[in-house]
Design a protein around this motif. Structure first.
Motif, PDB file in Angstrom:
ATOM      1  N   ALA A  38       1.373   7.029   6.148  1.00  0.00           N
ATOM      2  CA  ALA A  38       2.035   8.326   6.311  1.00  0.00           C
ATOM      3  C   ALA A  38       0.980   9.433   6.360  1.00  0.00           C
ATOM      4  O   ALA A  38       0.040   9.456   5.573  1.00  0.00           O
ATOM      5  CB  ALA A  38       3.000   8.575   5.157  1.00  0.00           C
ATOM      6  N   GLY A  39       1.138  10.345   7.316  1.00  0.00           N
ATOM      7  CA  GLY A  39       0.229  11.474   7.444  1.00  0.00           C
ATOM      8  C   GLY A  39      -1.099  11.147   8.086  1.00  0.00           C
ATOM      9  O   GLY A  39      -1.962  12.019   8.209  1.00  0.00           O
ATOM     10  N   LEU A  70      -0.810  20.464  18.581  1.00  0.00           N
ATOM     11  CA  LEU A  70       0.615  20.457  18.251  1.00  0.00           C
ATOM     12  C   LEU A  70       0.989  19.184  17.495  1.00  0.00           C
ATOM     13  O   LEU A  70       1.718  19.243  16.487  1.00  0.00           O
ATOM     14  CB  LEU A  70       1.448  20.586  19.532  1.00  0.00           C
ATOM     15  N   ILE A  71       0.500  18.040  17.959  1.00  0.00           N
ATOM     16  CA  ILE A  71       0.803  16.780  17.277  1.00  0.00           C
ATOM     17  C   ILE A  71       0.258  16.805  15.849  1.00  0.00           C
ATOM     18  O   ILE A  71       0.939  16.396  14.893  1.00  0.00           O
ATOM     19  CB  ILE A  71       0.230  15.589  18.077  1.00  0.00           C
ATOM     20  N   GLU A  72      -0.965  17.320  15.684  1.00  0.00           N
ATOM     21  CA  GLU A  72      -1.542  17.431  14.336  1.00  0.00           C
ATOM     22  C   GLU A  72      -0.727  18.372  13.451  1.00  0.00           C
ATOM     23  O   GLU A  72      -0.495  18.097  12.264  1.00  0.00           O
ATOM     24  CB  GLU A  72      -2.987  17.930  14.438  1.00  0.00           C
ATOM     25  N   GLU A  73      -0.280  19.484  14.022  1.00  0.00           N
ATOM     26  CA  GLU A  73       0.490  20.470  13.267  1.00  0.00           C
ATOM     27  C   GLU A  73       1.821  19.887  12.806  1.00  0.00           C
ATOM     28  O   GLU A  73       2.221  20.039  11.642  1.00  0.00           O
ATOM     29  CB  GLU A  73       0.719  21.696  14.159  1.00  0.00           C
ATOM     30  N   LEU A  74       2.515  19.198  13.708  1.00  0.00           N
ATOM     31  CA  LEU A  74       3.797  18.582  13.345  1.00  0.00           C
ATOM     32  C   LEU A  74       3.591  17.452  12.338  1.00  0.00           C
ATOM     33  O   LEU A  74       4.416  17.247  11.439  1.00  0.00           O
ATOM     34  CB  LEU A  74       4.490  18.058  14.604  1.00  0.00           C
ATOM     35  N   GLN A  75       2.483  16.732  12.491  1.00  0.00           N
ATOM     36  CA  GLN A  75       2.185  15.654  11.556  1.00  0.00           C
ATOM     37  C   GLN A  75       2.001  16.192  10.141  1.00  0.00           C
ATOM     38  O   GLN A  75       2.512  15.624   9.173  1.00  0.00           O
ATOM     39  CB  GLN A  75       0.922  14.922  12.014  1.00  0.00           C
ATOM     40  N   ARG A  76       1.283  17.319  10.032  1.00  0.00           N
ATOM     41  CA  ARG A  76       1.088  17.922   8.708  1.00  0.00           C
ATOM     42  C   ARG A  76       2.411  18.409   8.115  1.00  0.00           C
ATOM     43  O   ARG A  76       2.655  18.287   6.919  1.00  0.00           O
ATOM     44  CB  ARG A  76       0.099  19.088   8.805  1.00  0.00           C
ATOM     45  N   SER A  77       3.268  18.953   8.986  1.00  0.00           N
ATOM     46  CA  SER A  77       4.543  19.497   8.502  1.00  0.00           C
ATOM     47  C   SER A  77       5.472  18.417   7.966  1.00  0.00           C
ATOM     48  O   SER A  77       6.191  18.627   6.986  1.00  0.00           O
ATOM     49  CB  SER A  77       5.250  20.264   9.636  1.00  0.00           C
ATOM     50  N   PHE A  78       5.468  17.245   8.613  1.00  0.00           N
ATOM     51  CA  PHE A  78       6.444  16.207   8.261  1.00  0.00           C
ATOM     52  C   PHE A  78       5.798  14.957   7.661  1.00  0.00           C
ATOM     53  O   PHE A  78       6.496  13.981   7.383  1.00  0.00           O
ATOM     54  CB  PHE A  78       7.248  15.802   9.502  1.00  0.00           C
ATOM     55  N   SER A  79       4.461  14.965   7.486  1.00  0.00           N
ATOM     56  CA  SER A  79       3.731  13.803   6.971  1.00  0.00           C
ATOM     57  C   SER A  79       4.035  12.550   7.795  1.00  0.00           C
ATOM     58  O   SER A  79       4.209  11.445   7.279  1.00  0.00           O
ATOM     59  CB  SER A  79       4.074  13.550   5.494  1.00  0.00           C
ATOM     60  N   THR A  80       4.100  12.737   9.097  1.00  0.00           N
ATOM     61  CA  THR A  80       4.419  11.645  10.014  1.00  0.00           C
ATOM     62  C   THR A  80       3.193  10.758  10.231  1.00  0.00           C
ATOM     63  O   THR A  80       2.068  11.248  10.353  1.00  0.00           O
ATOM     64  CB  THR A  80       4.871  12.220  11.378  1.00  0.00           C
ATOM     65  N   MET A 125       0.853  -1.197   0.000  1.00  0.00           N
ATOM     66  CA  MET A 125       0.000   0.000   0.000  1.00  0.00           C
ATOM     67  C   MET A 125       0.881   1.237   0.000  1.00  0.00           C
ATOM     68  O   MET A 125       1.797   1.349   0.809  1.00  0.00           O
ATOM     69  CB  MET A 125      -0.896  -0.010   1.260  1.00  0.00           C
ATOM     70  N   PRO A 126       0.646   2.214  -0.929  1.00  0.00           N
ATOM     71  CA  PRO A 126       1.486   3.418  -0.972  1.00  0.00           C
ATOM     72  C   PRO A 126       1.428   4.172   0.340  1.00  0.00           C
ATOM     73  O   PRO A 126       0.353   4.385   0.916  1.00  0.00           O
ATOM     74  CB  PRO A 126       0.841   4.231  -2.111  1.00  0.00           C
ATOM     75  N   GLY A 127       2.581   4.579   0.851  1.00  0.00           N
ATOM     76  CA  GLY A 127       2.624   5.367   2.072  1.00  0.00           C
ATOM     77  C   GLY A 127       2.435   4.576   3.345  1.00  0.00           C
ATOM     78  O   GLY A 127       2.301   5.159   4.416  1.00  0.00           O
ATOM     79  N   LEU A 128       2.412   3.234   3.237  1.00  0.00           N
ATOM     80  CA  LEU A 128       2.233   2.416   4.433  1.00  0.00           C
ATOM     81  C   LEU A 128       3.506   2.450   5.265  1.00  0.00           C
ATOM     82  O   LEU A 128       4.584   2.111   4.787  1.00  0.00           O
ATOM     83  CB  LEU A 128       1.891   0.977   4.041  1.00  0.00           C
ATOM     84  N   VAL A 129       3.365   2.883   6.531  1.00  0.00           N
ATOM     85  CA  VAL A 129       4.529   3.017   7.409  1.00  0.00           C
ATOM     86  C   VAL A 129       4.627   1.846   8.377  1.00  0.00           C
ATOM     87  O   VAL A 129       5.679   1.237   8.546  1.00  0.00           O
ATOM     88  CB  VAL A 129       4.466   4.355   8.186  1.00  0.00           C
ATOM     89  N   LEU A 130       3.516   1.515   9.035  1.00  0.00           N
ATOM     90  CA  LEU A 130       3.503   0.426  10.017  1.00  0.00           C
ATOM     91  C   LEU A 130       2.416  -0.563   9.644  1.00  0.00           C
ATOM     92  O   LEU A 130       1.273  -0.169   9.358  1.00  0.00           O
ATOM     93  CB  LEU A 130       3.242   0.984  11.421  1.00  0.00           C
ATOM     94  N   ASP A 131       2.763  -1.842   9.655  1.00  0.00           N
ATOM     95  CA  ASP A 131       1.789  -2.895   9.352  1.00  0.00           C
ATOM     96  C   ASP A 131       1.939  -3.994  10.403  1.00  0.00           C
ATOM     97  O   ASP A 131       2.946  -4.718  10.408  1.00  0.00           O
ATOM     98  CB  ASP A 131       2.035  -3.440   7.943  1.00  0.00           C
ATOM     99  N   VAL A 132       0.960  -4.097  11.290  1.00  0.00           N
ATOM    100  CA  VAL A 132       0.951  -5.126  12.334  1.00  0.00           C
ATOM    101  C   VAL A 132       0.025  -6.238  11.863  1.00  0.00           C
ATOM    102  O   VAL A 132      -1.147  -5.996  11.566  1.00  0.00           O
ATOM    103  CB  VAL A 132       0.458  -4.556  13.678  1.00  0.00           C
ATOM    104  N   ARG A 133       0.572  -7.461  11.792  1.00  0.00           N
ATOM    105  CA  ARG A 133      -0.186  -8.575  11.214  1.00  0.00           C
ATOM    106  C   ARG A 133      -0.324  -9.723  12.216  1.00  0.00           C
ATOM    107  O   ARG A 133       0.665 -10.330  12.613  1.00  0.00           O
ATOM    108  CB  ARG A 133       0.527  -9.100   9.961  1.00  0.00           C
ATOM    109  N   GLU A 134      -1.569  -9.984  12.636  1.00  0.00           N
ATOM    110  CA  GLU A 134      -1.893 -11.143  13.489  1.00  0.00           C
ATOM    111  C   GLU A 134      -0.929 -11.265  14.672  1.00  0.00           C
ATOM    112  O   GLU A 134      -0.466 -12.359  15.013  1.00  0.00           O
ATOM    113  CB  GLU A 134      -1.851 -12.440  12.659  1.00  0.00           C
ATOM    114  N   LEU A 135      -0.640 -10.153  15.319  1.00  0.00           N
ATOM    115  CA  LEU A 135       0.341 -10.129  16.414  1.00  0.00           C
ATOM    116  C   LEU A 135      -0.162 -10.899  17.629  1.00  0.00           C
ATOM    117  O   LEU A 135      -1.304 -10.714  18.072  1.00  0.00           O
ATOM    118  CB  LEU A 135       0.634  -8.682  16.809  1.00  0.00           C
TER     119      LEU A 135
END
Length: 539
Positions: free
Chosen positions: A32-33, A196-206, A1-11
């Motif tokens: 991401a984002g 603040l978390i939302e603002e930083l997330q938008r700035s860095f696409s975290t 999936m494009p932009g997929l950062v973390l994928d937890v599978r059947e943990l």
């Protein structure tokens, strides 16, 4: 999936040699984002999943026995310790719940920032000092130079949490894990941290994995939500779908535990047990913590003291109970002003007041069993040694705890159970007044609901007067007969909850109400003198 950062599978995370599943078949992903919220009560497995992602599970007790955790395209399971250390902080960062515990109390903030860069052998463009000031500016912290030269204890809770966020974002991570970062903060600071978390997330696409128990926070910040109960997913989906049409009873219970808008309309009229008149308190000769504050508290009454951190709430309670001495003013107990009395006589009068503190873990001796904690107080307050155990068992009954807890230690109890022990310890002194200083703010919402019911039950059974200190006007409106709203040491509004929150209310009351998270889904109703009923809440 494009932009997929973390994928937890059947943990699957298991405990002990028997491999008892503590987290079972948990699957979700974070792009991401985007922000995914893990929601559930204490013990639901939220923090355990976060620790598993970061490779921080205690290997001697807990281990991953099934599934996979993939960061970007690579599995993090089985990574060498050095590779995992490089990943933490640089590409995956974490904000912990208690910044005072997460920060080193004997090192200045600048030193702790430098450790972040040194640990990952990174020299920021323009130098470390410039990068630190940029991060503090982005976190909207005033006077970065002073902040960097300060120790953690010299800063407020909100400032410490902003510093933790700044450190977490220092190396522009791909994934930010926020583990209950707003739980113990007042509503205005909480809103600032969420923004603040939302603002930083938008700035860095975290990508953000946000852990919380509060559906009000979920409604404010989440794109997707994963509801956990006892280590299993009971519901997940887009946040609007889950809030609009929760399918599982547990999800509905969590949503229903968000404090509703049901203010009491009538105060009590009775002779006061305690009355404080024009209390003033100044620290270091210039900081005014209390400025002409007056209250009255009668038997059977719950009086709410509401305001942000630094508004003077706790200082006022400490003056009442004798932990601080006011500079001027009067404190009358059953009509006798105790301020000018000798200390021995003050103690005799103040014996009728007992306090329940915010953090039950810090308030209890970790080396004493619950029985010893309760029996020691009972003995000091005149119980015969032969009757101490029976008295302690009765106190456990009063706070609705199992009698078997008598021989347990604090670490063997949950947060809500420890707070019940603290209430039982306060009741052991047979007080007339119970002072609850932010006693619910560190608990999850369902525990908060149980504790509110317990306070109300104790008040009715024992005829207690309760001074209830909180930053949440919804909670105060629901449990309190009268409310005092404090700002910068002054009482800016007084009266019944309906009177304080009706049309034409003080601007600071509006500010507190506006700061409550998730109002698109849990709206704060406008109250007028002609219609004391609040607008309906989406529960």
């Amino acid at each position: 999936m494009p932009g997929l950062v973390l994928d937890v599978r059947e943990l699957v995370v298991s405990l002990g040699q028997q491999e008892t599943p503590i987290v079972e078949n948990v699957s979700f992903s974070v792009e991401a984002g985007k922000t995914v919220c893990l929601v559930g009560e204490s013990g639901s497995g939220k923090s355990m999943i976060a620790n598993a992602v970061l490779g921080l599970l205690p290997s001697t007790q807990l281990r991953i026995t099934g599934g996979d955790i993939r960061f970007r395209d690579d599995s993090v399971l089985g990574l060498a310790k050095t590779a995992m250390r490089d990943l933490r902080g640089k590409r995956i960062s974490m904000i912990f719940q208690d910044p005072m515990s997460a920060l080193n109390p004997v090192r200045k903030i600048q030193t702790q920032f430098n450790e972040v860069f040194s640990a990952h052998r990174i020299e920021p463009q323009g130098g470390r000092d410039l990068r630190m000031r940029e991060l503090l500016d982005m976190a909207h912290l005033p006077d970065p130079r002073r902040i960097l030269d300060s120790y953690p204890f010299e800063l407020s809770g909100g400032q410490r949490q902003r510093i933790m966020i700044s450190m977490a974002m220092a190396l522009n991570p791909d994934l930010l894990i926020a583990d209950e970062p707003t739980t113990a903060l007042d509503v205005t600071t909480q809103t600032q941290i969420l923004h603040l978390i939302e603002e930083l997330q938008r700035s860095f696409s975290t990508a953000v994995l946000f852990i919380t128990h509060d559906f009000g926070v979920v409604a404010e910040i989440a794109d997707d939500v994963v509801v956990l109960r006892q280590g299993r997913i009971v519901e997940q989906g887009r946040v609007g779908d889950v809030l609009k049409d929760p399918r599982h009873d547990y999800t509905r219970a969590l949503i229903g535990a968000v404090p509703a808008w049901r203010p009491r309309s009538g105060g009590l009229q009775a002779a006061p047990i305690i009355s404080a008149r024009a209390l003033r308190k100044t620290f270091k000769g210039h900081f005014t913590a209390l400025d002409d504050v007056s209250i009255e508290l009668a038997a059977g009454e719950t009086l709410g003291i509401v305001g942000e951190s630094g508004s003077g709430k706790s200082t006022f309670a400490k003056c009442l109970i004798g932990m601080e001495e006011p500079d001027s003013g009067a404190i009358a107990v059953h009509g006798t002003d105790i301020v000018p009395l000798p200390r021995s006589l003050k103690r005799r009068y103040r014996h009728c007041m007992q306090m329940v503190f915010q953090d039950p873990t810090a308030a209890l001796n970790p080396r004493h069993t619950i029985g010893r904690t309760l029996m020691d107080v009972a003995r000091v307050n005149g119980s015969a040694r032969s009757a101490e155990r029976d008295r302690a068992l009765c106190l456990l009954d009063d706070v609705q705890l199992d009698r078997r807890f008598l021989d347990r230690f604090p670490h063997e109890l949950s947060g809500g159970q420890r707070q019940r022990v603290c209430i039982a310890r306060a009741l052991a002194a047979n007080p007339e007044v119970l002072i609850a200083d932010e006693a619910l703010s560190a608990l999850d919402v369902s525990m908060q609901r149980e504790m509110l019911d317990l306070f109300d039950d104790l008040k009715k059974k024992r005829g207690l007067a309760i001074l209830f200190i909180t930053h949440d006007l919804r909670v105060a409106a629901e449990i309190c007969d009268n409310v005092v709203v404090m700002q910068n040491g002054k009482a800016v509004a007084k009266g019944t909850p309906v009177e304080v929150m009706m049309a034409g209310r003080h601007p600071y009351v509006d500010e507190l109400l506006t700061a409550i998270p998730g109002q698109d889904w849990f709206p704060v109703g406008s109250i007028s003198s002609g219609d004391p009923r609040p607008d309906l809440v989406c529960t």
